[in-house]
Design an enzyme around this catalytic site. Structure first.
Site, PDB file in Angstrom:
ATOM      1  N   ARG A 171     -48.171 107.572  71.928  1.00  0.00           N
ATOM      2  CA  ARG A 171     -49.528 105.803  71.952  1.00  0.00           C
ATOM      3  C   ARG A 171     -50.311 106.222  70.980  1.00  0.00           C
ATOM      4  NH1 ARG A 171     -54.212 108.611  74.064  1.00  0.00           N
ATOM      5  NH2 ARG A 171     -55.285 106.359  74.264  1.00  0.00           N
ATOM      6  N   ARG A 175     -58.581 101.929  68.122  1.00  0.00           N
ATOM      7  CA  ARG A 175     -59.997 101.701  68.594  1.00  0.00           C
ATOM      8  C   ARG A 175     -60.914 100.271  68.344  1.00  0.00           C
ATOM      9  NH1 ARG A 175     -63.299 106.752  68.464  1.00  0.00           N
ATOM     10  NH2 ARG A 175     -62.131 108.182  69.599  1.00  0.00           N
ATOM     11  N   ARG A 248     -43.263 124.803  62.713  1.00  0.00           N
ATOM     12  CA  ARG A 248     -43.607 124.632  61.697  1.00  0.00           C
ATOM     13  C   ARG A 248     -44.898 125.649  61.074  1.00  0.00           C
ATOM     14  NH1 ARG A 248     -41.902 122.070  57.687  1.00  0.00           N
ATOM     15  NH2 ARG A 248     -43.073 121.007  56.447  1.00  0.00           N
ATOM     16  N   ARG A 279     -54.623 117.339  54.086  1.00  0.00           N
ATOM     17  CA  ARG A 279     -55.662 117.771  54.218  1.00  0.00           C
ATOM     18  C   ARG A 279     -56.536 118.736  53.316  1.00  0.00           C
ATOM     19  NH1 ARG A 279     -56.825 118.831  60.123  1.00  0.00           N
ATOM     20  NH2 ARG A 279     -55.870 121.123  60.944  1.00  0.00           N
ATOM     21  N   GLU A 299     -54.657 122.005  52.227  1.00  0.00           N
ATOM     22  CA  GLU A 299     -53.558 122.698  53.092  1.00  0.00           C
ATOM     23  C   GLU A 299     -51.888 121.723  53.429  1.00  0.00           C
ATOM     24  OE1 GLU A 299     -53.292 121.446  58.532  1.00  0.00           O
ATOM     25  OE2 GLU A 299     -55.354 122.651  57.257  1.00  0.00           O
ATOM     26  N   TYR A 347     -48.358 123.258  72.527  1.00  0.00           N
ATOM     27  CA  TYR A 347     -49.272 123.181  71.381  1.00  0.00           C
ATOM     28  C   TYR A 347     -50.345 123.124  72.399  1.00  0.00           C
ATOM     29  CZ  TYR A 347     -52.770 121.024  68.423  1.00  0.00           C
ATOM     30  OH  TYR A 347     -53.764 120.913  67.792  1.00  0.00           O
ATOM     31  N   ASP A 349     -54.427 122.795  72.677  1.00  0.00           N
ATOM     32  CA  ASP A 349     -55.940 122.401  72.527  1.00  0.00           C
ATOM     33  C   ASP A 349     -56.435 123.384  72.740  1.00  0.00           C
ATOM     34  OD1 ASP A 349     -55.879 120.403  70.626  1.00  0.00           O
ATOM     35  OD2 ASP A 349     -56.120 118.981  72.692  1.00  0.00           O
TER      36      ASP A 349
END
Length: 366
Positions: A171, A175, A248, A279, A299, A347, A349
């Site tokens: 998704r 917003r 990666r 970035r 980066e 992955y 957080d």
């Protein structure tokens, strides 16, 4: 003396488990092959600025228990992540919100923005997206995709968007408010004084040996403890017996600049394909720094090889199938707890890593 636990890796999973084990009166030895503890959240102090050595880390969670847990070791500030996208010199707010839509189309109401997005989606109806490009176009239309997703994603993955599986983008949140806060979580911030304070708090009073490679003397280290907590690469633990999992990698180019403020924001993403980095991070903004100099980091995404640091698991079918085969081997290791991003090939957080470590510790000690 035989330790209760040998913990391989001093990142968030290892440090959190070590902390809970010590609280239960267990003896613990933590080893890490790097010359510092903390894994990828390690910060290096440069010109009085806490530089996120392995990429920016912003703590965010909806779980009050985890928020209270980390704040019991170090107070977190009120930093809010509001990255900006630079596409060929034009700036756009992220995540995609009413500010972004105004910058793209000069729309002023949610209805106007929705009309344009729906119109662009309907121009190329895609009922069953076959790749990431088709998936993104079916969710947000061509303008947002071409300016803010395509180039960044292709740099990040080192593949054309038409070659990437559609499921990578499940998704894309749109917003329809003027809200640049990247995360929806209730709690968000950076440790005051940097992430090293969090790791130091978690590992206080625990024996830690740095510059130690578990695999150089695996049998000796296994004999040191009744149980092992392993947070390294899943395939490496099994000597790559089924083949190599893929990742990666990233390269970081750190620069100290003799100016007070370089870009006015913690992170600016470069979303065109021609800019080689994804970035630029300006670290002082994580802690509202007033230093006379600044430190920025460019980066660069990289194809991973065994000499490079593994950052992101590649969640395509080939790697998912191989990881599942390795996970069957894990079940045969009764004296080993596998945890964290690398050992689970997943992955995470930061709050998820801590939550997983707390759950594993709770199960272990109950």
């Amino acid at each position: 003396m035989k330790y209760d636990f040998l913990i391989v890796g001093s990142g968030l999973f290892g440090a959190t488990f070590a902390n809970r084990a010590k609280a239960k009166g267990k003896t613990v030895l933590v080893i890490d092959k790097r010359n510092h503890q903390g894994g990828n959240i390690y910060c290096e102090n440069v010109e009085g600025i806490n530089v996120h050595k392995y990429g920016p880390h912003i703590f965010h969670t909806n779980d009050k228990t985890i928020w209270d847990f980390v704040n019991s070791f170090v107070e977190f500030n009120r930093f809010t992540y509001t990255p900006v996208a630079n596409f060929k010199g034009d700036l756009y707010n992220l995540p995609f919100n009413m500010n972004t839509f105004y910058q793209l189309w000069k729309t002023k109401t949610p209805e106007e923005a929705k009309t344009i997005i729906d119109q662009q989606i309907s121009e190329n109806p895609i009922s069953t997206p076959k790749n990431l490009e088709e998936q993104a176009l079916s969710l947000v239309g061509k303008d947002i995709y071409l300016k803010l997703i395509k180039g960044y994603t292709e740099k990040q993955w080192g593949r054309k968007a038409t070659e990437l599986p559609a499921f990578i983008i499940k998704r894309l949140p749109l917003r329809f408010t003027f809200d640049n806060n990247y995360f929806n979580d209730k709690y968000q911030g950076i440790p005051i004084g940097g992430y090293n304070k969090l790791i130091d708090g978690l590992l206080e009073g625990i024996e830690v040996k740095l510059g130690v490679d578990f695999f150089e003397e695996r049998e000796r280290y296994k004999d040191l403890a009744h149980k092992i907590v392993y947070t390294g690469k899943l395939d490496e633990y099994f000597d790559y017996s089924l083949g190599h999992l893929q990742y990666r990698s990233l390269a970081f180019e750190h620069s100290v600049l003799d100016i007070e403020n370089y870009q006015g924001n913690a992170a600016i993403n470069y979303t065109d394909y021609d800019t080689p980095y994804t970035r630029i991070v300006e670290h002082k903004h994580f802690e509202f720094g007033k230093q006379t100099k600044t430190v920025i980091t460019k980066e660069y995404p990289l194809e991973w090889s065994s000499e490079k640091e593994p950052y992101y698991p590649i969640n395509d079918k080939r790697n998912e199938d191989l990881a599942n085969q390795y996970k069957k081997l894990k079940e045969q290791e009764s004296n080993v707890i596998f945890g964290g991003r690398l050992a689970e090939y997943k992955y995470y957080d930061m709050h998820q890593v801590i939550g997983a470590a707390l759950n594993v510790a709770k199960k272990e000690f109950e």
